[in-house]
Scaffold this motif. Structure first.
Motif, PDB file in Angstrom:
ATOM      1  N   THR A  81       6.649  -9.940   0.181  1.00  0.00           N
ATOM      2  CA  THR A  81       7.403  -9.589  -1.025  1.00  0.00           C
ATOM      3  C   THR A  81       8.369  -8.459  -0.699  1.00  0.00           C
ATOM      4  O   THR A  81       8.201  -7.731   0.280  1.00  0.00           O
ATOM      5  CB  THR A  81       6.495  -9.172  -2.194  1.00  0.00           C
ATOM      6  N   THR A  82       9.376  -8.315  -1.519  1.00  0.00           N
ATOM      7  CA  THR A  82      10.456  -7.374  -1.257  1.00  0.00           C
ATOM      8  C   THR A  82      10.004  -5.914  -1.286  1.00  0.00           C
ATOM      9  O   THR A  82       9.143  -5.538  -2.095  1.00  0.00           O
ATOM     10  CB  THR A  82      11.585  -7.562  -2.285  1.00  0.00           C
ATOM     11  N   PRO A  83      10.604  -5.074  -0.451  1.00  0.00           N
ATOM     12  CA  PRO A  83      10.346  -3.638  -0.536  1.00  0.00           C
ATOM     13  C   PRO A  83      11.160  -2.954  -1.642  1.00  0.00           C
ATOM     14  O   PRO A  83      11.029  -1.743  -1.841  1.00  0.00           O
ATOM     15  CB  PRO A  83      10.779  -3.129   0.853  1.00  0.00           C
ATOM     16  N   ASP A  84      11.975  -3.725  -2.370  1.00  0.00           N
ATOM     17  CA  ASP A  84      12.788  -3.136  -3.439  1.00  0.00           C
ATOM     18  C   ASP A  84      11.950  -2.589  -4.591  1.00  0.00           C
ATOM     19  O   ASP A  84      12.403  -1.724  -5.339  1.00  0.00           O
ATOM     20  CB  ASP A  84      13.770  -4.176  -3.995  1.00  0.00           C
ATOM     21  N   PHE A  85      10.742  -3.129  -4.764  1.00  0.00           N
ATOM     22  CA  PHE A  85       9.870  -2.698  -5.868  1.00  0.00           C
ATOM     23  C   PHE A  85       8.431  -2.936  -5.437  1.00  0.00           C
ATOM     24  O   PHE A  85       8.148  -3.902  -4.733  1.00  0.00           O
ATOM     25  CB  PHE A  85      10.194  -3.499  -7.138  1.00  0.00           C
ATOM     26  N   THR A  86       7.541  -2.101  -5.858  1.00  0.00           N
ATOM     27  CA  THR A  86       6.176  -2.171  -5.348  1.00  0.00           C
ATOM     28  C   THR A  86       5.475  -3.486  -5.677  1.00  0.00           C
ATOM     29  O   THR A  86       5.597  -4.033  -6.779  1.00  0.00           O
ATOM     30  CB  THR A  86       5.319  -1.004  -5.882  1.00  0.00           C
ATOM     31  N   GLY A  87       4.732  -3.971  -4.677  1.00  0.00           N
ATOM     32  CA  GLY A  87       3.926  -5.177  -4.858  1.00  0.00           C
ATOM     33  C   GLY A  87       2.447  -4.872  -4.718  1.00  0.00           C
ATOM     34  O   GLY A  87       1.639  -5.779  -4.516  1.00  0.00           O
ATOM     35  N   ALA A  88       2.094  -3.584  -4.833  1.00  0.00           N
ATOM     36  CA  ALA A  88       0.688  -3.170  -4.717  1.00  0.00           C
ATOM     37  C   ALA A  88       0.017  -3.190  -6.079  1.00  0.00           C
ATOM     38  O   ALA A  88       0.609  -2.800  -7.080  1.00  0.00           O
ATOM     39  CB  ALA A  88       0.603  -1.771  -4.119  1.00  0.00           C
ATOM     40  N   ASN A  89      -1.214  -3.666  -6.113  1.00  0.00           N
ATOM     41  CA  ASN A  89      -2.014  -3.697  -7.346  1.00  0.00           C
ATOM     42  C   ASN A  89      -1.351  -4.511  -8.457  1.00  0.00           C
ATOM     43  O   ASN A  89      -1.261  -4.074  -9.603  1.00  0.00           O
ATOM     44  CB  ASN A  89      -2.290  -2.270  -7.838  1.00  0.00           C
ATOM     45  N   VAL A  90      -0.884  -5.694  -8.086  1.00  0.00           N
ATOM     46  CA  VAL A  90      -0.291  -6.594  -9.077  1.00  0.00           C
ATOM     47  C   VAL A  90      -1.368  -7.053 -10.055  1.00  0.00           C
ATOM     48  O   VAL A  90      -2.438  -7.509  -9.647  1.00  0.00           O
ATOM     49  CB  VAL A  90       0.363  -7.808  -8.378  1.00  0.00           C
ATOM     50  N   LYS A  91      -1.069  -6.924 -11.341  1.00  0.00           N
ATOM     51  CA  LYS A  91      -2.004  -7.337 -12.397  1.00  0.00           C
ATOM     52  C   LYS A  91      -1.289  -8.345 -13.296  1.00  0.00           C
ATOM     53  O   LYS A  91      -0.689  -7.985 -14.309  1.00  0.00           O
ATOM     54  CB  LYS A  91      -2.470  -6.123 -13.209  1.00  0.00           C
ATOM     55  N   PRO A  92      -1.369  -9.625 -12.936  1.00  0.00           N
ATOM     56  CA  PRO A  92      -0.662 -10.650 -13.701  1.00  0.00           C
ATOM     57  C   PRO A  92      -1.182 -10.767 -15.133  1.00  0.00           C
ATOM     58  O   PRO A  92      -2.375 -10.562 -15.401  1.00  0.00           O
ATOM     59  CB  PRO A  92      -0.943 -11.928 -12.917  1.00  0.00           C
ATOM     60  N   GLN A  93      -0.284 -11.085 -16.038  1.00  0.00           N
ATOM     61  CA  GLN A  93      -0.648 -11.333 -17.435  1.00  0.00           C
ATOM     62  C   GLN A  93      -0.275 -12.778 -17.793  1.00  0.00           C
ATOM     63  O   GLN A  93       0.799 -13.252 -17.408  1.00  0.00           O
ATOM     64  CB  GLN A  93       0.080 -10.360 -18.365  1.00  0.00           C
ATOM     65  N   ILE A  94      -1.148 -13.447 -18.493  1.00  0.00           N
ATOM     66  CA  ILE A  94      -0.922 -14.839 -18.897  1.00  0.00           C
ATOM     67  C   ILE A  94      -0.482 -14.868 -20.358  1.00  0.00           C
ATOM     68  O   ILE A  94      -1.178 -14.342 -21.234  1.00  0.00           O
ATOM     69  CB  ILE A  94      -2.198 -15.688 -18.737  1.00  0.00           C
ATOM     70  N   VAL A  95       0.655 -15.480 -20.601  1.00  0.00           N
ATOM     71  CA  VAL A  95       1.163 -15.630 -21.963  1.00  0.00           C
ATOM     72  C   VAL A  95       1.154 -17.122 -22.290  1.00  0.00           C
ATOM     73  O   VAL A  95       2.000 -17.877 -21.817  1.00  0.00           O
ATOM     74  CB  VAL A  95       2.587 -15.060 -22.101  1.00  0.00           C
ATOM     75  N   GLU A  96       0.202 -17.549 -23.090  1.00  0.00           N
ATOM     76  CA  GLU A  96       0.092 -18.965 -23.431  1.00  0.00           C
ATOM     77  C   GLU A  96       0.952 -19.296 -24.644  1.00  0.00           C
ATOM     78  O   GLU A  96       1.111 -18.476 -25.562  1.00  0.00           O
ATOM     79  CB  GLU A  96      -1.369 -19.319 -23.714  1.00  0.00           C
TER      80      GLU A  96
END
Length: 424
Positions: A81-96
């Motif tokens: 993933t890009t170094p332009d923005f952090t990709g550490a501790n990604v917490k996805p949210q599901i919108v149904e």
């Protein structure tokens, strides 16, 4: 649907941010975490000849299940993933069943994903979206592509009645820092052509991209006590500012679209004595691309001439390096590979959106390495930031496209769309 969601989340929650300042491949050790996981998963679903080399390039084979000779086709995606923005501790949210209204990503920080700003959201009313929690990127670029390729291979393995030729799968590190294809062994991969699953919205099909270069501009200065600086101090930051102001102000990413090229200043760090500016140069036209690089050199020469007597040597040093070129030159001679993807999309009820890439993929470099490689949508939006999201239905459709391409290329005489010029 849940299977795709679970697989995608298992990938994006692994931090794989790449590092442009590293000299290793992969550029970060943490990319191995997902790479090794993918190797295990490819073996578990039944892929054959699963390999990973000492630079974390992954390849695998789905053998042909037809007797006649058909082309070997590849599918490629990147796991960094890009170094332009952090990709550490990604917490996805599901919108149904998205209702078309604002999505609160992070209430505490008042971070809102709004269709009033991101109008593409309205295309996905009623669908299931996966978003960030407003503190990281999501990683759909390109873990959505990996999800789709693995899921499609698993589907073909579990449904052997679907006929297909030999399929090769390749996953790469460091695409986001422009090195994804640097150590890709095209001969070992052994495909006649391939597709990167690395585009954005559903329907995208691309075989044109920018010619690209990166520039590092170093500005020198002389630091003197400000009270005694008259005629003596040279502030490198001010010279850097003059350099930026000499670039066309309407030729930036935020002011251009379609085939229009740009200059993009993305990093600036300085002091009185030295300032370093980093920018990228992009243009679809090779001629205009060369003129853009000449523009940088002319501005550099003009400033150096201005300060030649006072500074005594070049006060500005410009280093320009080409990164990749427009794949169109390599794909047009084998345009049928684009036609196949277009036909596959139409057969699964997707309207193809054939347009130039305002960026690049591994496929750009691979095309020049002997593996023609158009780009197909992976479904994500707003890459490289906290507003990134992906509709699950788009990922499902991408899986269908991969499967359909496998079917079409396994036909003894697979039929292609007839060019308009040949219709009577």
């Amino acid at each position: 649907m849940q299977h795709i969601i679970d697989r995608f989340i298992s990938y994006v929650t692994v931090d794989t941010e790449s590092d442009p300042n590293s000299t290793t491949t992969p550029s970060t050790a943490k990319q191995w975490d997902l790479a090794n996981k993918l190797v295990d998963e490819l073996k578990q679903i039944g892929m054959q000849d699963v390999t990973i080399d000492d630079k974390s390039y992954i390849m695998a084979t789905l053998p042909s299940n037809v007797e006649h000779e058909v082309p070997t086709v590849g599918f490629v995606a990147h796991f960094d993933t890009t170094p332009d923005f952090t990709g550490a501790n990604v917490k996805p949210q599901i919108v149904e069943n998205y209702d078309g209204k604002d999505i609160v990503l992070n209430a505490a920080e008042n971070i809102i994903l709004s269709p009033s700003y991101f109008k593409d959201l309205l295309q996905y009313k009623g669908q299931t979206l996966i978003t960030t929690d407003g503190t990281t990127l999501l990683g759909a670029d390109d873990k959505a592509g990996i999800t789709e390729i693995v899921t499609a291979m698993e589907f073909l393995i579990n449904n052997p009645e679907i006929k297909h030729g030999k399929i090769r799968v390749g996953f790469t590190p460091d695409e986001e820092i422009g090195r994804g294809a640097h150590h890709f062994d095209v001969e070992k991969f052994g495909a006649e052509w391939a597709y990167t699953m690395d585009g954005s919205q559903i329907g995208e099909l691309e075989y044109e991209n920018f010619n690209a270069a990166g520039a590092k501009i170093t500005f020198k200065g002389k630091s003197v006590h400000p009270g005694y600086a008259k005629g003596k101090m040279i502030n490198s930051m001010i010279i850097a500012n003059d350099f930026i102001n000499a670039l066309p102000e309407d030729e930036t990413p935020q002011e251009t679209k379609g085939y229009e090229g740009f200059y993009h200043v993305h990093h600036l760090k300085g002091s009185i004595e030295e300032t370093v500016l980093e920018l990228i140069i992009r243009d679809h036209s090779k001629k205009k691309f060369e003129k853009r690089k000449e523009k940088i050199e002319k501005i550099t020469a003009k400033i150096n001439k201005k300060f030649a007597k006072q500074f005594g040597e070049d006060i500005v040093i410009a280093e320009i390096n080409d990164q990749y070129y427009n794949m169109k030159e390599k794909v047009v001679p084998v345009k049928h590979i684009v036609d196949i993807a277009e036909k596959a999309m139409k057969e699964v009820n997707i309207k193809p959106l054939i347009k130039p890439i305002r960026g690049g993929t591994d496929g750009c470099q691979l095309s020049y390495m002997g593996l023609p490689c158009p780009n197909i949508f992976a479904g994500g939006h707003n890459f490289h930031g906290k507003y990134e999201y992906v509709p699950v239905e788009s990922m499902q459709k991408a899986v269908e496209v991969i499967v359909k391409i496998a079917e079409l290329t396994a036909q003894p005489n697979y039929s292609l769309p007839i060019p308009k010029s040949k219709k009577k």
